[in-house]
Write a protein that holds these residues in place. Structure first.
Motif: not given
Length: 133
Positions: A60-87
């Motif tokens: 349902s995330d794929f079919s509604t397009g929510r996955y695009l926002n989930q990608i951004k949220e996951a990257i920002l969460e990883l950035y806060e946690e692990r401090h990488y600037t390249k993904y």
């Protein structure tokens, strides 16, 4: 130097063979079924080193397009946690089937957060198609 303004056309395995990925945090995005494919076995080793994460949106995330926002949220969460600037975002068949375009996501992360995103399309559908021709 890796271009960060578009999606790369190399596979996940080729990317790791070609580029120094120590500076990258790897995010695999695909359905749980994708994990059975051989190229993604490398993800486990990368995760053991603290450089990898999985994002498995629902259908349902794929079919509604929510996955695009989930990608951004996951990257920002990883950035806060692990401090990488390249993904490195490794995408599979869903990305191709849905004709996803990562250009806006790449630009938004760079402009708003200073995060570089490279997208590697490693779907097996196109690989099988290339074998037939």
């Amino acid at each position: 130097m890796i271009q960060n303004t578009h999606e790369t056309k190399c596979t996940f395995t080729t990317f790791f063979d070609k580029y120094n990925t120590r500076d990258y945090q790897v995010l695999f995005m695909g359905s749980l079924n994708c994990l059975r494919h051989k190229p993604f076995a490398k993800i486990g080793r990368i995760m053991q080193n603290g450089q990898g994460a999985l994002l498995c949106p629902s259908m349902s995330d794929f079919s509604t397009g929510r996955y695009l926002n989930q990608i951004k949220e996951a990257i920002l969460e990883l950035y806060e946690e692990r401090h990488y600037t390249k993904y490195l975002l490794v995408v599979g068949c869903q990305w191709m089937i849905l004709s996803s375009d990562g250009t806006f996501l790449i630009q938004e992360l760079k402009e708003e957060y200073g995060i570089t995103l490279e997208i590697v399309d490693d779907n097996h559908i196109e690989k099988e198609d290339r074998k037939e021709h």
